[in-house]
Design an enzyme around this catalytic site. Structure first.
Site, PDB file in Angstrom:
ATOM      1  N   SER A   1       0.810  -1.220   0.000  1.00  0.00           N
ATOM      2  CA  SER A   1       0.000   0.000   0.000  1.00  0.00           C
ATOM      3  C   SER A   1       0.843   1.270   0.000  1.00  0.00           C
ATOM      4  O   SER A   1       1.711   1.455   0.856  1.00  0.00           O
ATOM      5  CB  SER A   1      -0.884  -0.012   1.253  1.00  0.00           C
ATOM      6  OG  SER A   1      -1.284   1.297   1.603  1.00  0.00           O
ATOM      7  N   GLY A   2       0.541   2.166  -0.921  1.00  0.00           N
ATOM      8  CA  GLY A   2       1.241   3.454  -0.962  1.00  0.00           C
ATOM      9  C   GLY A   2       0.973   4.277   0.292  1.00  0.00           C
ATOM     10  O   GLY A   2       1.876   4.921   0.828  1.00  0.00           O
ATOM     11  N   LEU A   3      -0.283   4.215   0.751  1.00  0.00           N
ATOM     12  CA  LEU A   3      -0.630   4.968   1.962  1.00  0.00           C
ATOM     13  C   LEU A   3       0.161   4.443   3.160  1.00  0.00           C
ATOM     14  O   LEU A   3       0.768   5.211   3.916  1.00  0.00           O
ATOM     15  CB  LEU A   3      -2.139   4.862   2.231  1.00  0.00           C
ATOM     16  CG  LEU A   3      -2.607   5.497   3.539  1.00  0.00           C
ATOM     17  CD1 LEU A   3      -2.345   6.997   3.551  1.00  0.00           C
ATOM     18  CD2 LEU A   3      -4.089   5.222   3.783  1.00  0.00           C
TER      19      LEU A   3
ATOM     20  N   ASP B   1       1.356  10.550   1.352  1.00  0.00           N
ATOM     21  CA  ASP B   1       1.022   9.680   0.218  1.00  0.00           C
ATOM     22  C   ASP B   1       0.910  10.540  -1.048  1.00  0.00           C
ATOM     23  O   ASP B   1      -0.124  10.566  -1.707  1.00  0.00           O
ATOM     24  CB  ASP B   1      -0.303   8.959   0.535  1.00  0.00           C
ATOM     25  CG  ASP B   1      -0.618   7.851  -0.460  1.00  0.00           C
ATOM     26  OD1 ASP B   1       0.274   7.495  -1.260  1.00  0.00           O
ATOM     27  OD2 ASP B   1      -1.754   7.341  -0.438  1.00  0.00           O
TER      28      ASP B   1
ATOM     29  N   ASP C   1       1.085  -1.255  -4.962  1.00  0.00           N
ATOM     30  CA  ASP C   1       0.296  -0.075  -5.285  1.00  0.00           C
ATOM     31  C   ASP C   1       1.273   0.902  -5.938  1.00  0.00           C
ATOM     32  O   ASP C   1       2.000   1.611  -5.248  1.00  0.00           O
ATOM     33  CB  ASP C   1      -0.276   0.480  -3.966  1.00  0.00           C
ATOM     34  CG  ASP C   1      -0.927   1.832  -4.133  1.00  0.00           C
ATOM     35  OD1 ASP C   1      -1.052   2.296  -5.280  1.00  0.00           O
ATOM     36  OD2 ASP C   1      -1.299   2.419  -3.104  1.00  0.00           O
TER      37      ASP C   1
ATOM     38  N   ASP D   1       0.836   3.575  -7.590  1.00  0.00           N
ATOM     39  CA  ASP D   1       0.324   4.939  -7.813  1.00  0.00           C
ATOM     40  C   ASP D   1       0.075   5.171  -9.309  1.00  0.00           C
ATOM     41  O   ASP D   1      -0.619   4.389  -9.925  1.00  0.00           O
ATOM     42  CB  ASP D   1       1.282   5.977  -7.214  1.00  0.00           C
ATOM     43  CG  ASP D   1       1.341   5.861  -5.681  1.00  0.00           C
ATOM     44  OD1 ASP D   1       0.377   5.345  -5.091  1.00  0.00           O
ATOM     45  OD2 ASP D   1       2.347   6.271  -5.082  1.00  0.00           O
TER      46      ASP D   1
ATOM     47  N   GLU E   1      -2.957   3.692 -11.159  1.00  0.00           N
ATOM     48  CA  GLU E   1      -4.236   4.410 -11.140  1.00  0.00           C
ATOM     49  C   GLU E   1      -4.217   5.557 -12.143  1.00  0.00           C
ATOM     50  O   GLU E   1      -3.157   6.149 -12.404  1.00  0.00           O
ATOM     51  CB  GLU E   1      -4.525   4.920  -9.723  1.00  0.00           C
ATOM     52  CG  GLU E   1      -3.507   5.900  -9.184  1.00  0.00           C
ATOM     53  CD  GLU E   1      -3.564   6.047  -7.662  1.00  0.00           C
ATOM     54  OE1 GLU E   1      -3.505   5.029  -6.948  1.00  0.00           O
ATOM     55  OE2 GLU E   1      -3.660   7.192  -7.197  1.00  0.00           O
TER      56      GLU E   1
ATOM     57  N   LYS F   1       0.607  11.968  -7.205  1.00  0.00           N
ATOM     58  CA  LYS F   1      -0.780  11.638  -6.848  1.00  0.00           C
ATOM     59  C   LYS F   1      -1.145  12.163  -5.453  1.00  0.00           C
ATOM     60  O   LYS F   1      -0.272  12.539  -4.654  1.00  0.00           O
ATOM     61  CB  LYS F   1      -1.024  10.126  -6.945  1.00  0.00           C
ATOM     62  CG  LYS F   1      -0.102   9.216  -6.165  1.00  0.00           C
ATOM     63  CD  LYS F   1      -0.270   9.240  -4.652  1.00  0.00           C
ATOM     64  CE  LYS F   1      -1.626   8.818  -4.196  1.00  0.00           C
ATOM     65  NZ  LYS F   1      -1.727   7.387  -3.993  1.00  0.00           N
TER      66      LYS F   1
ATOM     67  N   ASN G   1      -3.816  10.909  -2.186  1.00  0.00           N
ATOM     68  CA  ASN G   1      -4.623   9.769  -1.759  1.00  0.00           C
ATOM     69  C   ASN G   1      -6.090  10.001  -2.130  1.00  0.00           C
ATOM     70  O   ASN G   1      -6.608  11.115  -2.021  1.00  0.00           O
ATOM     71  CB  ASN G   1      -4.477   9.555  -0.240  1.00  0.00           C
ATOM     72  CG  ASN G   1      -5.209   8.297   0.213  1.00  0.00           C
ATOM     73  OD1 ASN G   1      -6.403   8.322   0.501  1.00  0.00           O
ATOM     74  ND2 ASN G   1      -4.508   7.189   0.227  1.00  0.00           N
ATOM     75  N   SER G   2      -6.748   8.928  -2.533  1.00  0.00           N
ATOM     76  CA  SER G   2      -8.123   9.022  -3.045  1.00  0.00           C
ATOM     77  C   SER G   2      -9.123   9.551  -2.013  1.00  0.00           C
ATOM     78  O   SER G   2     -10.209  10.001  -2.386  1.00  0.00           O
ATOM     79  CB  SER G   2      -8.589   7.652  -3.520  1.00  0.00           C
ATOM     80  OG  SER G   2      -7.727   7.164  -4.501  1.00  0.00           O
TER      81      SER G   2
ATOM     82  N   ARG H   1      -6.324   0.712 -12.194  1.00  0.00           N
ATOM     83  CA  ARG H   1      -7.264   1.233 -11.186  1.00  0.00           C
ATOM     84  C   ARG H   1      -8.034   2.419 -11.749  1.00  0.00           C
ATOM     85  O   ARG H   1      -7.444   3.416 -12.180  1.00  0.00           O
ATOM     86  CB  ARG H   1      -6.471   1.626  -9.950  1.00  0.00           C
ATOM     87  CG  ARG H   1      -7.205   2.472  -8.936  1.00  0.00           C
ATOM     88  CD  ARG H   1      -6.430   2.427  -7.643  1.00  0.00           C
ATOM     89  NE  ARG H   1      -6.701   3.525  -6.775  1.00  0.00           N
ATOM     90  CZ  ARG H   1      -6.101   3.696  -5.601  1.00  0.00           C
ATOM     91  NH1 ARG H   1      -5.189   2.818  -5.205  1.00  0.00           N
ATOM     92  NH2 ARG H   1      -6.389   4.718  -4.836  1.00  0.00           N
TER      93      ARG H   1
ATOM     94  N   HIS I   1     -12.408   1.747  -7.568  1.00  0.00           N
ATOM     95  CA  HIS I   1     -12.303   2.330  -6.234  1.00  0.00           C
ATOM     96  C   HIS I   1     -13.478   3.265  -5.964  1.00  0.00           C
ATOM     97  O   HIS I   1     -14.000   3.907  -6.884  1.00  0.00           O
ATOM     98  CB  HIS I   1     -10.986   3.092  -6.109  1.00  0.00           C
ATOM     99  CG  HIS I   1     -10.506   3.212  -4.695  1.00  0.00           C
ATOM    100  ND1 HIS I   1     -11.023   2.476  -3.657  1.00  0.00           N
ATOM    101  CD2 HIS I   1      -9.531   3.988  -4.137  1.00  0.00           C
ATOM    102  CE1 HIS I   1     -10.399   2.785  -2.535  1.00  0.00           C
ATOM    103  NE2 HIS I   1      -9.489   3.699  -2.795  1.00  0.00           N
TER     104      HIS I   1
HETATM  105  C1  SPV Z   1      -3.384   2.485  -0.743  1.00  0.00           C
HETATM  106  O1  SPV Z   1      -3.484   1.556   0.060  1.00  0.00           O
HETATM  107  O2  SPV Z   1      -2.422   3.249  -0.756  1.00  0.00           O
HETATM  108  C2  SPV Z   1      -4.435   2.708  -1.736  1.00  0.00           C
HETATM  109  C3  SPV Z   1      -5.779   2.422  -1.382  1.00  0.00           C
HETATM  110  O3  SPV Z   1      -4.152   3.229  -2.781  1.00  0.00           O
HETATM  111  S1  SPV Z   1      -6.462   3.880  -0.808  1.00  0.00           S
HETATM  112  O4  SPV Z   1      -5.652   4.409   0.240  1.00  0.00           O
HETATM  113  O5  SPV Z   1      -7.770   3.457  -0.380  1.00  0.00           O
HETATM  114  O6  SPV Z   1      -6.584   4.809  -1.906  1.00  0.00           O
HETATM  115 MG    MG Z   2      -2.365   4.144  -2.758  1.00  0.00          MG
END
Ligand code: SPV
Ligand code: MG
Length: 326
Positions: free
Chosen positions: A44-46, A56, A83, A85, A112, A118, A120-121, A156, A187
């Site tokens: 996970s990027g986050l 992130d 992930d 990005d 994505e 990027k 975070n979503s 994504r 997502h």
């Molecule tokens: C992550 O885990 O970094 C993701 C999922 O991209 S989210 O944080 O839900 O965008």
């Molecule tokens: Mg991410």
């Protein structure tokens, strides 16, 4: 040529049963997820950025991410989906990323359709999306760059996150599938699963679909199973659970200035050694290091100087050397 890890991830993506990927952000969390029984990891990027103390927003360079992934994938036998990005740049950065991931036996990457750097979503609304055709080129470049047939590229779709609606999400998903994506990640940041369920209904079984139910966490997993999704990602929960534990322990130690109330809540150091594999090293030492000399148990005194004793016997015979006060 096909690495067992890449093959295993592909099987999780395409299998008939709903599969799960557990987030990990370092070698330790990767091992913990594997020991719990998970068959695959989400890099996970986050979580990775948070665990490094940065945002992130691509503040870590892509090679810093790769170096960390090497520790993670070395630590376990299960595959890892990164992930990735936005692919850290354009199509050219994407194909280099794929080559470098394959060299480290990372099983696949999810990219994505947003812009570098990027965000975070779950931060803000109306995030700008990448141009659809440009993103298709990035997917194609990644697929062309892979040398392992089983390496997976997951595309994504962020159209729902950006508020562009279901039709746009379906249009983009289809374009990415045609560009060669092995699976689509759809997502959503709604607290109900409605929009991802609507997507899946229209999508059918065109190619595997991955979801991340962080925000619609109260939806029973059975709903995802019935809808025919292929993979659920528990995207950040090892990082978040460790934050809870670290905050509690740090605050308690700050306040109480004593370990007495903490000791029973934390793993023992032997558990740390176990998960690090200390035992294997002990056994290897027996195989590879010269046998240890036993410390001398007795000294037999005899006449003569004994040149090896150096200054000790410069002015007296061995038998007169003082040992333990005698
Ligand atoms: C992550 O885990 O970094 C993701 C999922 O991209 S989210 O944080 O839900 O965008
Ligand atoms: Mg991410």
């Amino acid at each position: 040529m096909s690495s067992p890890k890449a093959k295993a991830l592909r099987e999780l993506l395409t299998g008939k049963k709903l599969s799960f990927l557990m987030e990990a952000h370092n070698g330790l969390s990767a091992k913990i997820a594997e020991e719990a029984g998970f068959q695959g990891l989400w890099g996970s990027g986050l979580s990775i950025s948070a665990s490094m103390g940065v945002r992130d927003n691509n503040e870590m360079s892509w090679t810093q991410v790769l170096d960390l992934l090497e520790f993670m994938t070395d630590a376990v036998k299960i595959p890892l989906l990164l992930d990735g990005d936005t692919g850290y740049g354009n199509f050219n950065n994407m194909r280099r990323l794929v080559q470098k991931m394959e060299a480290r036996d990372i099983a696949g990457v999810c990219i994505e359709d947003k812009l570098f750097p990027k965000t975070n979503s779950f931060i803000g609304d109306n995030q700008p999306l990448a141009d659809m055709d440009e993103f298709c080129g990035k997917i194609k470049a990644g697929k062309d760059a892979q040398t392992d047939d089983s390496f997976s590229i997951v595309a994504r779709v962020e159209a729902l996150i950006a508020g562009w609606g279901l039709a746009e999400a379906l249009k983009r998903g289809e374009a990415y599938r045609r560009a060669g994506a092995d699976a689509i990640l759809i997502h959503s940041k709604l607290s109900k699963a409605d929009e991802i369920l609507a997507f899946k209904k229209e999508w059918g079984d065109r190619c595997p679909v991955v979801i991340v139910p962080t925000k619609y966490y109260s939806t029973p997993t059975e709903v995802f199973r019935k809808a025919g999704f292929n993979v659920v990602i528990w995207a950040n929960h090892l990082m978040r659970t460790s934050m809870t534990a670290m905050q509690q322990t740090a605050q308690q130690l700050m306040k109480e200035e004593s370990l007495i109330n903490v000791e029973d809540r934390v793993v023992g150091v032997n558990e740390v050694f176990r998960i690090q594999g200390a035992k294997e090293l002990e056994e290897a030492e027996k195989r590879y290091l010269p046998a240890k000399q036993e410390a001398p148990q007795a000294l037999i005194l005899a006449a003569g100087r004994g040149k090896e004793l150096g200054v000790l016997t410069e002015d007296r015979p061995k038998a007169m050397v003082e040992i333990a006060g005698k």
